[in-house]
Enzyme design. Structure first.
Site, short mmCIF file in Angstrom:
data_model
loop_
_atom_site.label_atom_id
_atom_site.label_comp_id
_atom_site.label_asym_id
_atom_site.label_seq_id
_atom_site.Cartn_x
_atom_site.Cartn_y
_atom_site.Cartn_z
N HIS A 321 2.02 -0.64 -5.48
CA HIS A 321 1.36 -0.30 -4.22
C HIS A 321 1.65 -1.40 -3.21
CE1 HIS A 321 -2.81 -0.19 -2.01
NE2 HIS A 321 -1.81 0.09 -1.21
N HIS A 323 3.04 -1.83 1.09
CA HIS A 323 3.48 -1.17 2.32
C HIS A 323 4.72 -1.88 2.87
CE1 HIS A 323 -0.24 1.17 2.40
NE2 HIS A 323 -0.79 0.08 1.91
N LYS A 392 -10.67 -4.80 12.42
CA LYS A 392 -10.08 -6.12 12.68
C LYS A 392 -8.83 -6.33 11.85
CE LYS A 392 -13.74 -8.93 14.46
NZ LYS A 392 -14.39 -10.24 14.43
N PHE A 393 -8.88 -5.78 10.63
CA PHE A 393 -7.73 -5.92 9.75
C PHE A 393 -6.52 -5.20 10.35
CE2 PHE A 393 -5.17 -4.11 6.26
CZ PHE A 393 -4.64 -5.29 5.79
N ASN A 394 -6.74 -4.02 10.88
CA ASN A 394 -5.64 -3.25 11.46
C ASN A 394 -4.95 -4.02 12.58
OD1 ASN A 394 -5.14 -0.98 10.05
ND2 ASN A 394 -6.67 0.27 11.10
N HIS A 590 -4.04 6.50 -1.66
CA HIS A 590 -5.10 5.49 -1.65
C HIS A 590 -6.37 6.26 -1.93
CE1 HIS A 590 -2.19 2.96 0.26
NE2 HIS A 590 -3.04 1.99 0.50
N HIS A 612 -6.19 1.54 -5.77
CA HIS A 612 -7.52 0.93 -5.62
C HIS A 612 -8.54 1.41 -6.66
CE1 HIS A 612 -6.34 -1.41 -2.26
NE2 HIS A 612 -6.06 -0.37 -1.51
ZN LIG Z 1 -2.55 -0.02 0.75
#
Ligand SMILES: [Zn+2]
Length: 778
Positions: A321, A323, A392-394, A590, A612
């Site tokens: 997994h 990206h 915020k992560f994005n 996911h 996950h």
């Molecule tokens: Zn992922």
């Protein structure tokens, strides 16, 4: 037309479960599900949700329980001094290879006495087993056991059905044992039997040195079938003539049946007796593993030491997994940006107000020079501020917080046709090749906004030769319909499905219309569904939900809706591709990272494996089912630690000890990792935090290969020719470095669990009913 279609879809529907299993809950599923889903809409933070098992045992109590158990066992042993003596001798003796050898010889002598016994016996002698005896040995009253067993078996049949129709794998051990419940027919899937290898044919063998994208003339493509296709009510239909007069006979999942199955699953996860049964079995599995380690750790180690050459560093591992847009670490991206600024200062990389901008101008506008840039200014690492803040992560995906840099450097479709991104991905690939034993399944996005996305993506991969023997592609579909709808890029959900699936059908029917896509698809292994799962959903997927062509509102469809329609179209596509001898795809979304647990229900029913699965820790019934069906779970504890769950609370070790099929993966090295080998970093931290043994780590790595989409041939060369066989028979320690003892323990434990519920179901009288023979499609 639509009535006609409805009839046709029904006739090609999924087969009914082989065994009709009646339970006390029958007839109430719909109500329970609606109640449960409604609750999940209102309150995401219920303290003890109905599917949870009240967790009132803090770690100390659990520890104490374990010690008590161990004391009890040592007392039992004391009563039989001979056994104790032997166990102790074995335990202390086998820490060196010489000792193991002498033990082997002893075993062989023993075997001579029982010449009739087969290889199984030899393995059996090699480690200490814990057995439980007595009536009601599973710890719950028999009536509860019987009812639970019936429900669990029914759930397993549901998964088996959906896996089989879509040509995805279902655990062979589970499948074999479930056959005991059907005397007349084998539930075993007829689809997967026919052509186990031929789908792999176009993929070059692992030793090949040729590059599949270079020197391609596109003249020797498979012939055009002359079929046509169109999308109706959310499903792609294929016709044998351009006029749409005769439709090709392909299996279409039936929505009504899906909803019924989903309702059953939802009711199951909150059923009290089933819940406590599963909870107890999971606790038992944990304890059983502890006992196994207590008694056999030294033997496992000794077995590993005995294997020449092989160790944790040179066994194959797959990052299951990760990206593509964040597959490089931050230092790597920084260096790459600096190099690009030096090498291509005058290249026009971006259009601003109809005018081209060079790389120098872009940075000049931001008031930055190459010298100013550092990892800190890049600011792409997740930190404490991103915990529970996916928004915020994005934004961390934007270098220096500038979306323009993201567009220039980490997009496949931009003014420079993704040139920089191709370069950097190829650098990551060559790092993997250099390390030789590390592999990755990179996820690339297809959004479904326009019809040419697939062709552009394939063009990018083929023209820049972005390919490596160590890498396979997964296509991630972000659940962003609402965004495109509000920008009026799409008018209904069906258009999104159309953009995603029609090009794939066209490329399968007539490869010469999409030659590069045809080539690219040979290295695509499946589909992923991505987005923040904790975003609230305002719609419950039911029979009354609008069909995709009628889904015109701005609201986003729920997770299960996305998954169902992706699954359904993938299934049809797989059948078409299998007929042509092309590779088929799997669904690997996911799932269960956060948000409502019913995502995990859809995942269990429809997908080959998931990423996950954190929420499984709260739902014992589902966790037990994921165990029994050996559904793969790609876990990324470092990623979770930055976003949803602190590292020390991560359930990975718990899942692993119980025997769930887990692997380690990185998710986003750009945001979470510090070194050039993010996968090793992941293993290293897990090993230190949970004190994993070398055997645990090799088991995780072996799982990652099994779960991955690499072809049958590749897996043979990585794990051995018999890797598909059950238990230790499928193991080659010389390749996997996993001791037979460990796999024998896993296999026997799984068989025991399955036998327990199957026997209980038999006694309950819920055996096979003959009136529903399976009709597995064409
Ligand atoms: Zn992922």
């Amino acid at each position: 037309m639509s009535g006609d279609l409805r009839e046709r879809q029904k006739s090609m529907s999924l087969p009914p479960p082989q065994v009709s299993l009646h339970t006390a809950m029958d007839g109430k599923y719909k109500d329970i599900t609606e109640e449960l889903l409604a609750r999940s809409l209102v309150d995401g933070e219920v303290r003890s949700a109905p599917y949870e098992f009240p967790e009132d045992t803090p770690i100390e109590q659990l520890e104490e329980k374990r010690h008590r158990l161990e004391r009890q066992i040592s007392q039992d042993i004391r009563l039989e001094p001979e056994i104790l003596l032997r166990a102790k001798q074995d335990f202390l003796k086998t820490d060196s290879t010489a000792d193991l050898q002498s033990l082997r010889e002893k075993d062989e002598v023993m075997v001579d006495h029982h010449e009739l016994q087969e290889k199984e016996t030899v393995i059996e002698r090699q480690f200490q087993r814990v057995t439980i005896s007595g009536e009601e040995k599973c710890g719950v009253p028999f009536s509860d056991l019987a009812d639970s067993a019936v429900c669990i078996i029914k759930a397993l049949f549901i998964r088996q059905k959906y896996m089989c129709v879509s040509m995805q794998d279902f655990c062979s051990t589970t499948s074999r044992l479930l056959q005991q419940l059907s005397h007349t027919h084998t539930q075993h899937c007829s689809f997967n039997k026919d052509m186990p290898d031929s789908g792999d044919a176009p993929v070059p063998p692992p030793v090949s040195e040729t590059h599949p994208y270079e020197g391609q003339e596109f003249t020797i493509l498979p012939p055009d079938l002359g079929y046509s296709c169109s999308i109706e009510h959310g499903f792609v239909h294929v016709y044998t003539s351009p006029t749409h007069s005769t439709e090709l006979d392909l299996p279409y999942p039936d929505l009504q049946e899906f909803i019924t199955d989903m309702n059953f699953m939802m009711a199951l996860i909150i059923n009290g007796p089933v819940k406590s049964f599963c909870y107890r079995r999971l606790q038992y599995l944990s304890s059983k593993f502890q006992m196994h380690i207590l008694l056999n750790e030294m033997k496992e180690l000794a077995a590993q030491k005995q294997v020449p050459h092989r160790d944790f560093y040179n066994i194959r591992k797959v990052d299951t997994h990760i990206h593509a847009s964040s597959c490089m670490n931050q230092k790597h991206l920084l260096r790459f940006i600096k190099r690009a600024m030096k090498k291509y200062p005058d290249e026009v990389v971006h259009m601003e107000g109809g005018r081209g901008q060079t790389l120098t101008e872009v940075f000049h506008n931001m008031n930055l020079t190459a010298y100013d840039l550092s990892v800190d200014t890049l600011d792409m690492h997740a930190d404490r501020n991103t915990f529970h803040r996916f928004d915020k992560f994005n934004s961390k995906y934007n270098p220096i917080g500038e979306s323009i840099l993201r567009e220039i450097f980490i997009k496949t479709d931009n003014h420079i046709q993704g040139k920089y991104f191709a370069h950097i991905v190829k650098e990551v690939m060559s790092d993997l090749e250099e390390s030789k034993y590390q592999n990755a399944e990179l996820r690339l996005s297809v959004y479904g906004r326009s019809r040419d996305e697939w062709d552009k993506l394939a063009e990018w991969a083929v023209t820049h030769s972005v390919y490596s023997h160590n890498v396979r592609w997964l296509i991630q579909i972000p659940r962003l319909y609402d965004v495109y709808r509000s920008k009026r890029q799409l008018m209904n959900f069906q258009q999104m499905l159309e953009n995603i699936f029609l090009p794939l059908f066209e490329a399968t029917i007539s490869p010469n219309t999409h030659p590069k896509l045809h080539l690219f698809l040979q290295h695509v292994v499946g589909f992923d569904s991505v987005d923040d799962e904790s975003k609230p959903e305002h719609h419950v997927f039911s029979l009354y939900s609008p069909r995709p062509d009628n889904w015109t509102e701005e609201e986003n469809p729920p997770y299960s809706y996305y998954l169902y329609y992706t699954y359904a179209n993938m299934t049809v596509l797989n059948h078409l591709r299998r007929r042509r001898g092309f590779n088929t795809f799997v669904l690997r979304p996911h799932c269960g990272e956060a948000g409502p647990v019913h995502h995990l229900v859809s995942g269990f029913m429809l997908s080959a494996n998931i990423s996950h699965g954190l929420m499984l820790r709260k739902v014992p019934v589902l966790q037990y089912l994921y165990y029994l069906a050996q559904v793969g779970i790609a876990m990324s504890p470092l990623s979770n630690n930055s976003l949803f769950l602190s590292y020390h609370r991560n359930p990975l070790y718990e899942y692993l000890s119980r025997g769930l099929m887990v692997s380690l993966s990185t998710d986003d090295p750009l945001q979470f990792h510090f070194t050039k080998e993010p996968l090793m970093e992941e293993y290293s931290i897990a090993a230190q935090v949970w004190k994993l043994s070398s055997c645990d780590m090799c088991e995780l790595a072996r799982n990652s290969v099994l779960m991955s989409g690499f072809s049958h041939k590749v897996k043979i060369s990585w794990l051995g020719a018999g890797y598909m066989r059950e238990g230790p028979d499928g193991n080659e320690i010389r390749r996997s470095n996993v001791p037979d003892i460990r796999l024998a323990f896993r296999h026997e434990t799984l068989c025991d669990e399955l036998q327990l519920i199957i026997q209980a179901a038999h006694i309950q009288g819920a055996g096979p009913e003959e009136e529903t023979p399976p009709s597995m499609g064409p």
